[in-house]
Design an enzyme around this catalytic site. Structure first.
Site, PDB file in Angstrom:
ATOM      1  N   GLY A  75     -12.358 -26.468 -19.608  1.00 16.98           N
ATOM      2  CA  GLY A  75     -12.740 -25.026 -19.675  1.00 16.98           C
ATOM      3  C   GLY A  75     -14.169 -25.212 -19.711  1.00 16.98           C
TER       4      GLY A  75
ATOM      5  N   ASP B 294     -10.868 -13.438 -28.274  1.00 16.82           N
ATOM      6  CA  ASP B 294     -10.847 -14.025 -26.981  1.00 16.82           C
ATOM      7  C   ASP B 294      -9.371 -14.052 -26.485  1.00 16.82           C
ATOM      8  OD1 ASP B 294     -11.838 -14.963 -24.427  1.00 16.82           O
ATOM      9  OD2 ASP B 294     -11.858 -16.968 -24.980  1.00 16.82           O
TER      10      ASP B 294
ATOM     11  N   LYS C  10      -8.253 -30.752 -28.327  1.00 16.88           N
ATOM     12  CA  LYS C  10      -9.500 -30.082 -27.596  1.00 16.88           C
ATOM     13  C   LYS C  10     -10.741 -30.678 -27.947  1.00 16.88           C
ATOM     14  CE  LYS C  10      -9.232 -25.767 -26.395  1.00 16.88           C
ATOM     15  NZ  LYS C  10      -9.215 -24.365 -26.008  1.00 16.88           N
TER      16      LYS C  10
ATOM     17  N   VAL D 218      -9.151 -30.389 -22.739  1.00 14.99           N
ATOM     18  CA  VAL D 218      -8.039 -30.517 -23.564  1.00 14.99           C
ATOM     19  C   VAL D 218      -7.257 -31.794 -23.077  1.00 14.99           C
ATOM     20  CG1 VAL D 218      -5.817 -29.407 -24.375  1.00 14.99           C
ATOM     21  CG2 VAL D 218      -8.002 -28.072 -23.752  1.00 14.99           C
TER      22      VAL D 218
END
Length: 666
Positions: free
Chosen positions: A27, A149, A47, A32
């Site tokens: 991302g 988020d 992560k 991840v």
């Protein structure tokens, strides 16, 4: 992203125990990995934050704080954080490792992956997703934590379909570090952000509620409201009009409508959204299985190298059916993996002895010839057949008894949600159903009452079926926030945010804390919802009392003033107080003054001075009378006494002490 190579950490062991096996995804801020916890022999997800993020000092400070807060969250619908490292401090081995989070591994994929496969959820499925996510948010908000988020990529599933929200705390750390995401980052933010998130002001949990509302609508319709050519166009639309869910959503849309208003002060909170969604399930069909998307990385390694370390004997199992009443049931039979082949053998009753134990044909003939007995085979069949016949007769009798007595084999499940656990048990047992219960926290259901049931009310099941009840243990405990150094107004608002109230308010003097600011509070730690928190509020520094300093020397008077008061010497003549002696202070003895006040110490200079009057041109006798009237003594005449006065010594206009001697000059 610059500063990071995709998959560069594969094969590396971090934290002294987590071996990174394969890359699951990448991302804007992190990669991840699927990893193995070599100590506990289990799968985890790690992560690893990109270097461009983890080298930002402001981010590191916020990340450390947010990771600690998020790790305290314990809820069936929130992803568990096992470990974390800020990328700055040294590990136990003295090494510095990349900033990372270690979480439970969720092998059911994300809602984003489902939607990317062009799978829309049914109204029932979308409602279930909304209920589980809203319950998680209500709990997190009660602990003072806002996600910031909420999007489909952060809604993950276990292999049996239980929803978990991921990345609590990380969004705030990224936002407050003012880090710039790569191209596409703004699109993701704008797509699910609440109107108030764009202004950069303070946010509360109602921003998460708005984002979840958008996610639910997209899950059910395939689209988010306010589609536009640019992210700016989307944001402008949300600032101008509320979100109105499509009519096709029916009761689900009605439940979501108050979550889409522009003003957060008029928007519902997560706990209210839970209640509205639960009411929306009435009349809905039981949801089908959600079409989970298992990450491809699992398929490639689950039967190979990972089994050497984690004892994984079985691939991801079938997905259980889920329903709006579902709650996470850790350790339930549906979550238990199937046994491997050696284990399965223990569950199968052998129907015959192994070959080596059975007599051969020649052995049997020899036995008959030697003992002249009939074959043993009929007896063996009788031993097997008799129990089978008995069981069949018993089963037939049971069926016949049911038919005869008029009691049907199938039962309609009664509605027991909101009943007390005892009443629910009686209702279910009255129709030959068996109760299996678990306990969880609930913000809306009273302690001891039923939150949900599975199967649902009115479903037809066999007599004796287990009905799973989730019983409320009451609201989750509230963590009392840190209130020191806050104003009473700010502390009151903070307590209300976590559903606590102000109890007693005691005022005390404090040398360091300003007036109206909280010195301390109690109790600390976790307390029940709606508990009172007692405050100790500062009245500021204690007032200083002015002492009696009359008659002292200036130095003694300064020493007599209490600490916090400043003495300033002021001189003043006095006909009664000797010079150099304190006449008084400018405040009466016993007066209370704020700390830092100034006190005038009035010191005598003795009697006031006398100014020699003008006598020029007067006769000696006239000049003598004028000088004596001024309090002076004529010491004699210099010159003829019958001549006019030409002056005095000291001269006229000069100030002298009373009774000073003056000579007249002619």
């Amino acid at each position: 992203m610059a500063g990071s190579v995709s998959g560069e950490f594969i094969g590396r062991v971090i934290g002294g125990r987590f071996r990174l096996e394969s890359l699951l995804g990448r991302g804007a801020s992190a990669e991840v990995y699927l990893a193995v916890d070599t100590r506990l022999r289990r799968r985890v997800a790690v992560k690893v934050l990109h270097r461009s993020v983890s080298t930002d000092q402001q981010f590191v400070r916020r990340f450390r704080s947010e990771a600690q807060l998020a790790a305290r969250l314990t809820h069936p619908n929130i992803m568990v954080i096992h470990d974390w490292h800020d990328g700055i401090s040294e590990t136990e081995t003295g090494d510095t490792e990349p900033a990372h989070l270690v979480t439970e591994y969720l092998d059911g994929g994300s809602l984003r992956e489902i939607l990317d496969r062009h799978h829309k959820l049914s109204i029932s499925q979308a409602t279930l997703v909304g209920i589980e996510a809203a319950r998680a948010l209500a709990y997190a908000h009660s602990q003072g934590i806002v996600h910031r988020d909420i999007k489909p990529a952060n809604l993950l599933f276990t292999s049996d379909g239980v929803l978990r929200i991921a990345d609590f705390g990380l969004a705030r750390a990224l936002a407050e570090a003012a880090l710039t995401e790569p191209t596409g980052g703004l699109v993701g933010t704008a797509r699910y952000s609440a109107p108030e998130q764009i202004g950069g002001g303070a946010l509360d949990g109602r921003a998460d509620v708005y984002s979840l509302m958008l996610v639910i609508i997209e899950a059910a319709t395939g689209e988010t409201p306010f589609r536009a050519d640019t992210p700016l166009g989307v944001l402008m639309a949300r600032h101008q009009q509320p979100v109105i869910p499509p009519e096709s959503l029916g009761g689900l849309g009605e439940a979501l409508t108050p979550a889409g208003v522009i003003d957060p002060n008029e928007r519902i909170d997560a706990a209210t959204l839970v209640r509205r969604l639960e009411r929306a399930t009435r009349g809905l069909a039981r949801p089908e299985r959600i079409p989970l998307v298992v990450p491809s990385a699992v398929r490639s390694i689950v039967d190979t190298d990972l089994t050497q370390h984690v004892d994984v004997k079985q691939p991801v199992g079938p997905v259980r059916p889920i329903d709006p009443a579902h709650e996470d049931r850790v350790g339930s039979e549906s979550a238990r993996p199937l046994p491997s082949e050696p284990e399965a053998a223990e569950y199968n009753e052998p129907t015959q002895k192994p070959t080596e134990d059975r007599p051969s044909k020649s052995d049997s003939i020899a036995d008959l010839d030697e003992n002249k007995e009939t074959p043993k085979t009929p007896r063996r069949w009788l031993r097997i057949l008799v129990p089978v016949l008995i069981a069949a007769i018993a089963a037939g009798s049971a069926v016949g008894w049911r038919a005869w007595s008029g009691r049907p084999q199938w039962r309609n499940v009664p509605a027991v949600v909101s009943l007390s656990a005892a009443d629910a048990k009686r209702s279910l047992e009255a129709v030959d159903l068996t109760v299996k219960s678990s306990v969880t926290q609930s913000e809306t259901i009273e302690k001891g009452d039923v939150i949900s049931q599975n199967p649902l009310a009115a479903e037809k099941v066999e007599a004796g079926t287990f009905v799973e009840l989730v019983i409320s243990s009451g609201p989750a405990p509230r963590l009392v926030p840190e209130l020191q150094r806050l104003s009473v107004e700010a502390a009151t608002q903070l307590l209300e945010n976590v559903q606590l109230v102000v109890g007693t308010a005691e005022e005390v003097f404090d040398e360091k804390v300003l007036t109206g600011i909280i010195v301390s509070s109690e109790p600390a730690g976790s307390v029940a919802r709606d508990s009172s928190v007692n405050l100790v509020i500062s009245k500021g520094p204690e007032p200083r009392v002015v002492p009696n300093i009359t008659g002292m020397t200036p130095d003694d008077a300064q020493a007599a003033l209490p600490k916090g008061l400043t003495g300033v010497v002021v001189q003043q003549s006095s006909v009664t107080v000797p010079a150099g002696t304190v006449i008084a202070a400018n405040y009466k003895p016993g007066s209370e003054l704020p700390r830092g006040s100034q006190v005038k110490i009035i010191v005598s200079t003795g009697p006031p001075l006398v100014k020699i009057p003008a006598t020029k041109g007067l006769s000696v006798s006239e000049a003598t009378q004028r000088l004596r009237a001024a309090g002076l003594v004529v010491a004699g005449v210099d010159g003829p006494p019958d001549q006019p006065v030409t002056g005095t010594q000291p001269s006229d206009g000069k100030s002298v002490k009373p009774n000073s001697e003056v000579r007249i000059q002619t």
